[in-house]
Write a protein that holds these residues in place. Structure first.
Motif, PDB file in Angstrom:
ATOM      1  N   ALA A 111       0.826  -1.559  -0.105  1.00 19.59           N
ATOM      2  CA  ALA A 111      -0.001   0.276  -0.183  1.00 19.59           C
ATOM      3  C   ALA A 111       1.064   1.428   0.054  1.00 19.59           C
ATOM      4  CB  ALA A 111      -1.347  -0.079   1.365  1.00 19.59           C
ATOM      5  N   VAL A 112       1.951   1.387   0.953  1.00 22.89           N
ATOM      6  CA  VAL A 112       2.973   2.260   0.858  1.00 22.89           C
ATOM      7  C   VAL A 112       3.402   2.242  -0.558  1.00 22.89           C
ATOM      8  CG1 VAL A 112       4.756   3.441   1.841  1.00 22.89           C
ATOM      9  CG2 VAL A 112       3.069   2.584   3.120  1.00 22.89           C
ATOM     10  N   THR A 113       3.637   1.273  -1.521  1.00 22.99           N
ATOM     11  CA  THR A 113       4.624   1.006  -2.768  1.00 22.99           C
ATOM     12  C   THR A 113       3.090   2.642  -3.925  1.00 22.99           C
ATOM     13  OG1 THR A 113       5.332  -0.417  -2.262  1.00 22.99           O
ATOM     14  CG2 THR A 113       5.508  -0.649  -4.181  1.00 22.99           C
ATOM     15  N   TYR A 114       2.400   1.235  -3.348  1.00 23.50           N
ATOM     16  CA  TYR A 114       1.089   1.764  -4.775  1.00 23.50           C
ATOM     17  C   TYR A 114       1.422   3.437  -4.358  1.00 23.50           C
ATOM     18  CZ  TYR A 114      -0.684  -2.651  -4.529  1.00 23.50           C
ATOM     19  OH  TYR A 114      -1.454  -4.121  -4.864  1.00 23.50           O
ATOM     20  N   GLY A 115       1.373   4.640  -3.023  1.00 21.23           N
ATOM     21  CA  GLY A 115       0.924   5.831  -2.989  1.00 21.23           C
ATOM     22  C   GLY A 115       2.264   6.364  -3.524  1.00 21.23           C
ATOM     23  N   TYR A 116       3.627   5.677  -2.856  1.00 23.71           N
ATOM     24  CA  TYR A 116       5.153   5.740  -4.037  1.00 23.71           C
ATOM     25  C   TYR A 116       4.777   6.083  -5.418  1.00 23.71           C
ATOM     26  CZ  TYR A 116      10.536   5.844  -3.871  1.00 23.71           C
ATOM     27  OH  TYR A 116      11.763   6.599  -3.945  1.00 23.71           O
ATOM     28  N   ALA A 117       4.904   4.686  -5.949  1.00 24.41           N
ATOM     29  CA  ALA A 117       4.115   5.053  -8.029  1.00 24.41           C
ATOM     30  C   ALA A 117       4.371   6.391  -7.653  1.00 24.41           C
ATOM     31  CB  ALA A 117       4.460   3.028  -7.800  1.00 24.41           C
ATOM     32  N   CYS A 118       2.525   6.095  -8.071  1.00 20.54           N
ATOM     33  CA  CYS A 118       1.608   6.596  -8.104  1.00 20.54           C
ATOM     34  C   CYS A 118       2.166   8.490  -7.778  1.00 20.54           C
ATOM     35  CB  CYS A 118      -0.554   6.873  -7.213  1.00 20.54           C
ATOM     36  SG  CYS A 118      -0.789   5.340  -7.846  1.00 20.54           S
ATOM     37  N   THR A 119       2.849   8.336  -7.268  1.00 14.89           N
ATOM     38  CA  THR A 119       3.222  10.301  -6.874  1.00 14.89           C
ATOM     39  C   THR A 119       4.776  10.354  -8.145  1.00 14.89           C
ATOM     40  OG1 THR A 119       3.471   9.674  -5.020  1.00 14.89           O
ATOM     41  CG2 THR A 119       5.140  11.307  -5.249  1.00 14.89           C
ATOM     42  N   PHE A 120       5.251   9.229  -8.073  1.00 11.29           N
ATOM     43  CA  PHE A 120       6.649   9.102  -9.029  1.00 11.29           C
ATOM     44  C   PHE A 120       5.889   9.384 -10.565  1.00 11.29           C
ATOM     45  CE2 PHE A 120       9.644   8.598  -5.999  1.00 11.29           C
ATOM     46  CZ  PHE A 120      10.428  10.272  -6.327  1.00 11.29           C
ATOM     47  N   ALA A 121       4.621   8.773 -10.856  1.00 13.38           N
ATOM     48  CA  ALA A 121       4.239   8.458 -12.045  1.00 13.38           C
ATOM     49  C   ALA A 121       3.515  10.113 -12.467  1.00 13.38           C
ATOM     50  CB  ALA A 121       2.990   7.345 -12.314  1.00 13.38           C
ATOM     51  N   PHE A 122       3.086  10.459 -11.710  1.00 12.48           N
ATOM     52  CA  PHE A 122       2.956  11.892 -11.497  1.00 12.48           C
ATOM     53  C   PHE A 122       3.780  13.125 -12.169  1.00 12.48           C
ATOM     54  CE2 PHE A 122       1.827  16.331 -10.115  1.00 12.48           C
ATOM     55  CZ  PHE A 122       1.389  16.283 -10.803  1.00 12.48           C
ATOM     56  N   LEU A 123       4.485  12.732 -10.916  1.00 13.47           N
ATOM     57  CA  LEU A 123       6.028  13.062 -11.595  1.00 13.47           C
ATOM     58  C   LEU A 123       6.770  13.855 -12.607  1.00 13.47           C
ATOM     59  CD1 LEU A 123       7.682  13.453  -7.814  1.00 13.47           C
ATOM     60  CD2 LEU A 123       6.426  15.101  -8.769  1.00 13.47           C
ATOM     61  N   LEU A 124       6.691  12.375 -13.228  1.00 12.57           N
ATOM     62  CA  LEU A 124       7.250  11.709 -14.459  1.00 12.57           C
ATOM     63  C   LEU A 124       6.526  12.381 -15.717  1.00 12.57           C
ATOM     64  CD1 LEU A 124       9.680   8.977 -12.890  1.00 12.57           C
ATOM     65  CD2 LEU A 124      10.369  10.862 -13.252  1.00 12.57           C
ATOM     66  N   GLN A 125       5.360  11.531 -15.744  1.00 16.95           N
ATOM     67  CA  GLN A 125       4.957  11.610 -16.581  1.00 16.95           C
ATOM     68  C   GLN A 125       3.955  13.459 -17.265  1.00 16.95           C
ATOM     69  OE1 GLN A 125       5.160   8.730 -18.976  1.00 16.95           O
ATOM     70  NE2 GLN A 125       6.658   8.282 -17.152  1.00 16.95           N
ATOM     71  N   THR A 126       4.259  13.929 -16.653  1.00 15.14           N
ATOM     72  CA  THR A 126       3.680  15.406 -16.578  1.00 15.14           C
ATOM     73  C   THR A 126       4.151  16.202 -16.361  1.00 15.14           C
ATOM     74  OG1 THR A 126       1.363  14.016 -14.918  1.00 15.14           O
ATOM     75  CG2 THR A 126       1.205  16.561 -15.702  1.00 15.14           C
ATOM     76  N   PRO A 127       4.206  17.089 -17.690  1.00 15.66           N
ATOM     77  CA  PRO A 127       5.404  18.161 -17.974  1.00 15.66           C
ATOM     78  C   PRO A 127       5.513  19.307 -16.603  1.00 15.66           C
ATOM     79  CG  PRO A 127       4.524  17.535 -19.166  1.00 15.66           C
ATOM     80  CD  PRO A 127       3.412  16.763 -18.849  1.00 15.66           C
ATOM     81  N   GLY A 128       6.650  19.286 -16.363  1.00 19.50           N
ATOM     82  CA  GLY A 128       6.819  20.560 -15.623  1.00 19.50           C
ATOM     83  C   GLY A 128       6.553  20.539 -13.868  1.00 19.50           C
ATOM     84  N   LYS A 129       5.736  18.985 -13.286  1.00 17.29           N
ATOM     85  CA  LYS A 129       6.174  19.336 -12.185  1.00 17.29           C
ATOM     86  C   LYS A 129       6.773  17.960 -11.071  1.00 17.29           C
ATOM     87  CE  LYS A 129       1.682  19.731 -13.171  1.00 17.29           C
ATOM     88  NZ  LYS A 129       0.915  21.359 -12.975  1.00 17.29           N
ATOM     89  N   PHE A 130       8.202  17.671 -12.569  1.00 17.64           N
ATOM     90  CA  PHE A 130       9.056  17.129 -11.196  1.00 17.64           C
ATOM     91  C   PHE A 130      10.118  18.484 -10.683  1.00 17.64           C
ATOM     92  CE2 PHE A 130      11.500  13.325 -10.033  1.00 17.64           C
ATOM     93  CZ  PHE A 130      12.240  13.708  -9.247  1.00 17.64           C
ATOM     94  N   SER A 131       9.289  19.446 -10.671  1.00 20.87           N
ATOM     95  CA  SER A 131      10.848  21.263 -10.729  1.00 20.87           C
ATOM     96  C   SER A 131       9.925  21.572  -8.791  1.00 20.87           C
ATOM     97  CB  SER A 131       9.952  21.458 -11.477  1.00 20.87           C
ATOM     98  OG  SER A 131       8.624  22.059 -11.391  1.00 20.87           O
ATOM     99  N   ALA A 132      11.510  21.989  -8.530  1.00 24.26           N
ATOM    100  CA  ALA A 132      10.920  23.166  -7.126  1.00 24.26           C
ATOM    101  C   ALA A 132       9.888  23.693  -6.961  1.00 24.26           C
ATOM    102  CB  ALA A 132      12.685  23.376  -6.983  1.00 24.26           C
TER     103      ALA A 132
END
Length: 176
Positions: A111-132
């Protein structure tokens, strides 16, 4: 009505409703909601599973968010280069969240991994989101806000679908 049939009906109807809701709101992540939905049933499909799903998914999101903040704000990339720096930070963060499983609230590593993975999916697949800038904004551009809200909504819909399926099973058969 069989358990599988009642579950198919309830998840289908509420899945459609959840999709309509997230698309209507426009900033929520239907795929994160469905990941939490799966997590709810993976965790047992009851009230305790709802708690486990929400707490563990949110802890995974928090862990991934902190990981992302470290990757983009700490100058390790300048010293170690890409992709070594983010790989090391991810490595350490995973060791931390798995070690946190000693605490009952965070004991569901999947369950922790699902949250972790969804976060990185959002950050890496959505332009501009993996920024300070995005990671520290007080908006739905921030993974720390949009991912857990989406996952909590999915968990609540999942709980509703389990309750609805149970009600469908208890309905007496109609006389012919």
């Amino acid at each position: 009505m069989s358990e599988l049939t009642s579950l198919a009906i309830s998840v289908a109807l509420l899945g459609g409703l959840c999709t309509w809701f997230t698309l209507s709101v426009g900033v929520l992540l239907i795929w994160a909601a469905f990941a939490a939905w799966a997590c709810f049933f993976h965790s047992g499909g009851d009230l305790q599973a709802l708690r486990t799903t929400i707490v563990s998914n949110c802890f995974g999101v928090l862990t991934a968010w902190v990981t992302a903040v470290v990757i983009v704000t700490v100058p390790g990339a300048e010293l170690l280069g890409e992709p070594l720096w983010p790989s090391l930070v991810v490595c350490l963060s995973i060791a931390c969240y798995i070690s946190a499983a000693r605490l009952k609230s965070f004991s569901s590593i999947p369950a922790v991994t699902y949250g972790y993975a969804c976060t990185f999916a959002f950050l890496l697949q959505t332009p501009g989101k993996f920024s300070a800038e995005s990671l520290t904004s007080l908006s739905f551009s921030n993974a720390l806000i949009v991912v857990p809200v989406s996952m909590i909504i999915g968990a609540v819909f999942a709980f509703g679908s389990a309750r609805f399926a149970a009600r469908l099973q208890r309905r007496p058969a109609m006389a012919s």
